[in-house]
Design a protein around this motif. Sequence first.
Motif: not given
Length: 141
Positions: A66-87
């Motif tokens: 979030l601090r970097r604010g790079y669009i390239e990080d979107v997938y990592e952030v998204w996948n991590m949130c989805r993974g934790v949600l599903k788990a």
Amino acid sequence: MHLNNSTGGNVRTLPARKDASADRQQAAADDAELARDERNEAIAERVTFDVLPFSADQIAVLDAALRRGYIEDVYEVWNMCRGVLKAEIARRVAAADLAAVAPRFAMTTCSSCGSELGPGNSGVSSCSDHGAPALRRLRGA
Ligand SMILES: [Zn+2]
């Protein structure tokens, strides 16, 4: 003659009864499956972002992204949130399944004679409700 007729009648009616019983069992299984689906949906709805159990490491990764604010990080952030949600949903569903099959009380009793009747969801109020010998009597014998 009479016996043959009656036997013939039984042969004709038995498969129909069997079908009806199978239908009822199937309907009960369908109802149980539907109820479980609805329960699972309700569980999933309660797992909102604010209750997700992110680990300290995951929080650090999210925070850095979030601090970097790079669009390239979107997938990592998204996948991590989805993974934790599903788990978390899967964990809560498994806990609910376990609670559904586990008896409510570790030991139930007969309130008339005080016999211990083993694990269950409720005790009994009358000795006629426990046909099998109670555990205490077995131990005493
Ligand atoms: Zn009793």
